[in-house]
Scaffold this motif. Structure first.
Motif, PDB file in Angstrom:
ATOM      1  N   MET A   1       0.849  -1.194   0.000  1.00 36.06           N
ATOM      2  CA  MET A   1       0.000   0.000   0.000  1.00 36.06           C
ATOM      3  C   MET A   1       0.876   1.232   0.000  1.00 36.06           C
ATOM      4  O   MET A   1       1.792   1.356   0.797  1.00 36.06           O
ATOM      5  CB  MET A   1      -0.855  -0.067   1.279  1.00 36.06           C
ATOM      6  CG  MET A   1      -1.958   0.942   1.342  1.00 36.06           C
ATOM      7  SD  MET A   1      -3.224   0.590   0.143  1.00 36.06           S
ATOM      8  CE  MET A   1      -3.257   2.100  -0.748  1.00 36.06           C
TER       9      MET A   1
ATOM     10  N   LEU B   1      -6.880  -2.031   2.740  1.00 37.64           N
ATOM     11  CA  LEU B   1      -7.732  -1.618   1.619  1.00 37.64           C
ATOM     12  C   LEU B   1      -9.098  -1.151   2.129  1.00 37.64           C
ATOM     13  O   LEU B   1      -9.617  -0.107   1.717  1.00 37.64           O
ATOM     14  CB  LEU B   1      -7.887  -2.796   0.656  1.00 37.64           C
ATOM     15  CG  LEU B   1      -8.684  -2.540  -0.624  1.00 37.64           C
ATOM     16  CD1 LEU B   1      -7.937  -1.572  -1.514  1.00 37.64           C
ATOM     17  CD2 LEU B   1      -8.933  -3.835  -1.373  1.00 37.64           C
TER      18      LEU B   1
ATOM     19  N   SER C   1       0.279   5.042  -9.658  1.00 30.84           N
ATOM     20  CA  SER C   1      -0.371   5.283  -8.365  1.00 30.84           C
ATOM     21  C   SER C   1      -0.464   6.771  -8.078  1.00 30.84           C
ATOM     22  O   SER C   1      -1.513   7.285  -7.676  1.00 30.84           O
ATOM     23  CB  SER C   1       0.409   4.620  -7.226  1.00 30.84           C
ATOM     24  OG  SER C   1       0.484   3.244  -7.434  1.00 30.84           O
TER      25      SER C   1
ATOM     26  N   THR D   1      -8.805   3.017  -5.234  1.00 28.67           N
ATOM     27  CA  THR D   1      -8.070   2.440  -4.112  1.00 28.67           C
ATOM     28  C   THR D   1      -7.597   1.039  -4.462  1.00 28.67           C
ATOM     29  O   THR D   1      -6.453   0.667  -4.177  1.00 28.67           O
ATOM     30  CB  THR D   1      -8.967   2.382  -2.864  1.00 28.67           C
ATOM     31  OG1 THR D   1      -9.676   3.607  -2.749  1.00 28.67           O
ATOM     32  CG2 THR D   1      -8.153   2.176  -1.627  1.00 28.67           C
TER      33      THR D   1
ATOM     34  N   THR E   1      -4.590   1.237  -7.021  1.00 28.67           N
ATOM     35  CA  THR E   1      -3.322   1.640  -6.403  1.00 28.67           C
ATOM     36  C   THR E   1      -2.838   0.553  -5.454  1.00 28.67           C
ATOM     37  O   THR E   1      -1.651   0.299  -5.332  1.00 28.67           O
ATOM     38  CB  THR E   1      -3.459   2.964  -5.630  1.00 28.67           C
ATOM     39  OG1 THR E   1      -4.633   2.905  -4.835  1.00 28.67           O
ATOM     40  CG2 THR E   1      -3.524   4.135  -6.548  1.00 28.67           C
ATOM     41  N   PHE E   2      -3.803  -0.105  -4.807  1.00 28.47           N
ATOM     42  CA  PHE E   2      -3.442  -1.191  -3.895  1.00 28.47           C
ATOM     43  C   PHE E   2      -2.753  -2.328  -4.654  1.00 28.47           C
ATOM     44  O   PHE E   2      -1.696  -2.806  -4.260  1.00 28.47           O
ATOM     45  CB  PHE E   2      -4.706  -1.692  -3.206  1.00 28.47           C
ATOM     46  CG  PHE E   2      -4.499  -2.868  -2.315  1.00 28.47           C
ATOM     47  CD1 PHE E   2      -3.867  -2.707  -1.088  1.00 28.47           C
ATOM     48  CD2 PHE E   2      -4.937  -4.116  -2.685  1.00 28.47           C
ATOM     49  CE1 PHE E   2      -3.676  -3.789  -0.265  1.00 28.47           C
ATOM     50  CE2 PHE E   2      -4.745  -5.195  -1.857  1.00 28.47           C
ATOM     51  CZ  PHE E   2      -4.114  -5.038  -0.644  1.00 28.47           C
TER      52      PHE E   2
END
Lengths: 324, 278
Positions: free
Chosen positions: A1, A143, B205, B263, B266-267
Motif C-alpha cells: 500500500m 484496503l 499510483s 483504491t 493503487t493497492f
C-alpha cells in the motif's frame, strides 16, 4: 500500500548525516539514473506560488485594514483584526471585552479535541488488531480502511444526513420501537459525529503504519518474562506506536479544528466553528483582514504543534513522519 | 470474535494464551469497521430507490441514474471537474517525477525545505489554504475560474503524486542504475530506458491519487470557482444544501465507486511492487 510504504523513512534525516561539515556544504554527487538539481525547480516554483505565496499574503492581509465597503483590503497597517478577536469597540470608542469569537474558538477546540480523542480510542485497537492479523488479511484490511479515506468528503458527510434525518433510519427505528423521534440532524452532536467519521481513517492509517512491522517476538519475550497483556500494550506496543499516534493526532486535530463542511451540513445553522467563521469573513461578511487574522491564528497553532513534534522527535530519537 | 483468524498455524490455544490477541481489541475493531461502512452502504442502497424521496423506499430502480445523466448542469460540472483534474494530474505528476529524481542534488537543507514546502498542503487546514489562495490570486490579478483552479489543484496534488513515486524510487535501490552505467548508458538513455520504466507503477499510483484528490476537492474549489467554472463537488454541495434527494444519492454512489476502483488499483500496484522488489 502506498500509504504505508511512504511512512517508513529509508534514509536518515539529512541533518543527522554524520558527514563532515565541509562535505555537507557541497551538493551530493549525482547518482546514476537521477537528474540535475534544476529538474526540481518546477515543483518548487508551483509550491512557492500556490502554497507559500498565499500563506505570506494571508499573514500580510491580517495586518491591513478593510475597505469601507466590499471585500479586499486597504494598504494601511492596523492591528484591528487581532484586537477585534477579543474586544469590541462601540460608537463612542470604548473597547470592551467581547467573548463571542473566543467562544467560537473554544467550541472549535473542543470539537477538535473530542474528534481526536474518539478517533484515537477507536483507531488504536483497530490498528493493533490489523497489525496482528495474517499478512494477507492485513492487506485486505488496509484496503478496507483506505476506501472511506478516498471517498469524497461531501459524500461521507451527506451519508450522515440520510441517517440522522427526521425520516432517516435511526428515527424510523426508534419510532418503531416506541421511543419516538428525536431531532438528530442539524445539532452539534451531528456535526461532531460527522467529524469523527470523516477523520477516523486519518488516525488508523498512521498508527497502523507504525505497528505494521511490529516484531512479535518482543511481545513473546515479554510474556516469557511474566508480563500480562495489559503490560505488553503499555510498555511495548504503545511506545512503538507513539510516532504514528502523534502523526495521527496532528492529521485529525488540525483539519477538524478548521473544519467547514460538517458544521454547515450536519450542524445546520447551530454550529459555528472557526472554519465557518473564516469562510464567512471572505464571503458575506466581507471582512478579509479579520478572516486573515483568524487564519493566522490557526497557522500559529499548527506551527507550535509542528515544533513540539520536532522537539519530541529530536529528544526521543524517533522520527515522526507527517504524511499519509 | 477476536480470535477467529489468529489461530494460524498453532494449535488452538485458550484465549488468554493467544499471544497476538488482546482483550477488547477485536470487538472495538469490528465496531469501528461497521461504523466506517454503514453510512456508505445506506447511501448506495438508496441510490437505487424508485421513489421521489431520498429516504422513502419505493422499490428498486435505475431511474435516478438516468435522471442524473440528463441533468445538464450536473454534467457540465462533471466536465469542468474532469478538465481541471486532468491538467492538475499531468502537471503534478510530471513535476513530481522531476522533483523525486533531482531533490537529492539540492543541498541537504534545501531539499528538506523544498520537501516541506511541497508537502505543506497535507497539514494546513484546507479552509486556510483556500482563503489564502483567493487573496493571493486577487492580488496577482488572476480572476477566479479555470486557470486559478487548475494551478491551485496542481499545487495541492503534488504531495499525493510525489508520495508513491518517491516510495518506488527508494524501493528500487541503486543496482539497476549502476548496471546501466556499467553498460555505458548515457544520462538521457538511462532516464528514458531505465529510470522512467522502472518508476511506472509509482507514477501510475501517484497520478491516480492526484486525479482523485483534484476531483474530490471541495473547499479550495469553492473559493476559486466562478460562474461557468463550477466543479462537481461545488455543484454537489449546492444540491445537498437544498436537502437530501435521490439525485444526490446517485452522485454519491458514483463517487464512491470511483473511490473503490482507484483504491483497489493503487493497492494492486503496490502489491506488485512489493512482490517484485521486496
Amino acid at each position: 500500500m502506498t500509504l504505508q510504504t511512504t511512512e517508513r523513512p529509508a534514509d536518515p534525516a539529512p541533518n543527522q548525516d554524520p558527514a563532515p561539515a565541509r562535505a555537507r556544504r557541497t551538493r551530493t554527487p549525482r547518482r546514476p539514473g537521477q537528474l540535475g538539481w534544476l529538474a526540481s525547480t518546477p515543483a518548487i516554483i508551483i509550491g512557492l506560488l500556490f502554497t507559500v505565496g498565499p500563506l505570506i499574503i494571508i499573514i500580510i492581509f491580517s495586518f491591513l485594514s478593510r475597505p469601507p465597503q466590499g471585500g479586499g483590503v486597504v494598504y494601511e497597517f492596523t492591528l484591528e483584526p487581532y484586537i477585534g478577536f477579543l474586544f469590541q469597540s462601540d460608537f463612542v470608542g470604548n473597547t470592551t471585552f467581547d467573548p463571542r469569537y473566543l467562544s467560537v474558538f473554544g467550541d472549535s477546540l473542543w470539537q477538535a479535541f473530542v474528534t481526536t480523542a474518539v478517533c484515537l480510542l477507536l483507531s488504536f485497537p483497530l490498528a493493533l488488531w490489523m497489525a496482528t492479523r495474517s499478512a494477507k488479511l492485513q492487506n485486505f484490511l488496509v484496503l478496507i480502511v483506505t476506501i472511506p479515506f478516498w471517498t469524497n468528503l461531501l459524500v461521507r458527510t451527506y451519508a450522515w444526513m440520510l441517517i440522522l434525518n427526521d425520516n432517516g433510519i435511526v428515527n424510523n427505528a426508534s419510532e418503531a420501537l416506541g421511543f419516538g423521534k428525536a431531532e438528530l440532524l442539524y445539532t452539534p452532536f451531528a456535526s461532531q459525529l460527522g467529524l469523527i467519521y470523516t477523520f477516523l481513517p486519518f488516525m488508523v492509517l498512521p498508527i497502523y503504519a507504525s505497528l505494521a512491522g511490529f516484531d512479535f517476538r518482543l511481545a513473546e519475550a515479554a510474556y516469557d518474562l511474566g508480563a500480562r497483556k495489559r503490560t505488553v500494550i503499555r510498555r511495548i506496543i504503545l511506545p512503538i506506536a507513539t510516532p504514528g499516534i502523534i502523526s495521527g493526532v496532528l492529521l485529525v486535530f488540525m483539519p477538524a479544528f478548521g473544519s467547514y463542511v460538517q458544521p454547515v451540513l450536519l450542524g445546520g445553522g447551530k454550529v459555528l466553528l472557526i472554519g465557518n467563521l473564516i469562510a464567512s469573513q471572505f464571503g458575506d461578511a466581507r471582512n478579509w483582514p479579520f478572516g486573515a487574522a483568524l487564519s493566522v491564528i490557526i497557522l500559529v497553532m499548527l506551527l507550535i504543534a509542528l515544533m513540539a513534534i520536532a522537539f519530541y522527535s529530536r529528544k526521543s530519537g524517533r522520527k515522526v513522519e507527517i504524511s499519509l | 470474535m477476536t480470535d477467529r483468524t489468529s489461530s494460524t498455524t498453532r494449535r488452538t490455544a485458550p484465549r488468554a494464551l493467544r499471544l497476538r490477541d488482546f482483550p477488547g481489541v477485536g470487538a472495538i475493531s469490528v465496531v469501528a469497521l461497521i461504523f466506517l461502512y454503514v453510512p456508505i452502504i445506506i447511501t448506495t442502497i438508496y441510490a437505487f430507490n424508485a421513489g421521489d424521496s431520498a429516504l422513502v423506499w419505493k422499490g428498486f430502480s435505475l431511474r435516478w441514474f438516468g435522471e442524473v445523466a440528463q441533468n445538464a448542469n450536473l454534467m457540465k460540472s462533471v466536465w469542468v471537474s474532469l478538465q481541471i483534474a486532468i491538467v492538475a494530474t499531468v502537471v503534478a505528476t510530471v513535476f513530481s517525477i522531476l522533483f523525486a529524481l533531482s531533490v537529492e542534488r539540492l543541498r541537504a537543507k534545501g531539499s528538506a525545505i523544498a520537501t516541506a514546502i511541497l508537502t505543506a498542503p497535507l497539514v494546513i487546514p484546507e479552509i486556510v489554504l483556500a482563503v489564502a489562495t483567493l487573496g493571493f490570486i486577487r492580488l496577482i490579478g488572476l480572476p477566479p475560474g479555470m486557470t486559478a483552479l487548475m494551478l491551485a489543484h496542481a499545487s495541492f496534488c503534488i504531495p499525493f503524486a510525489l508520495m508513491p513515486i518517491r516510495a518506488r524510487l527508494k524501493g528500487l535501490g541503486s543496482s539497476y542504475f549502476e548496471a546501466a552505467t556499467d553498460l555505458g548508458a548515457s544520462n538521457w538513455q538511462m532516464f528514458r530506458r531505465v529510470t522512467l520504466p522502472l518508476l511506472v507503477p509509482g507514477i501510475i499510483s501517484g497520478a491516480i491519487l492526484a486525479f482523485v484528490i483534484s476531483l474530490d476537492d471541495f473547499i479550495i474549489s469553492n473559493f476559486l470557482s466562478a460562474s461557468g467554472a463550477t466543479p462537481l463537488p461545488v455543484f454537489l454541495f449546492s444540491l445537498i444544501r437544498r436537502g437530501a434527494s435521490p439525485a444526490v444519492n446517485v452522485v454519491a454512489t458514483l463517487l464512491l465507486v470511483l473511490a473503490i476502483v482507484v483504491t483497489t488499483i493503487t493497492f494492486l500496484q503496490s502489491q506488485r511492487r512489493s512482490t517484485k522488489h521486496a
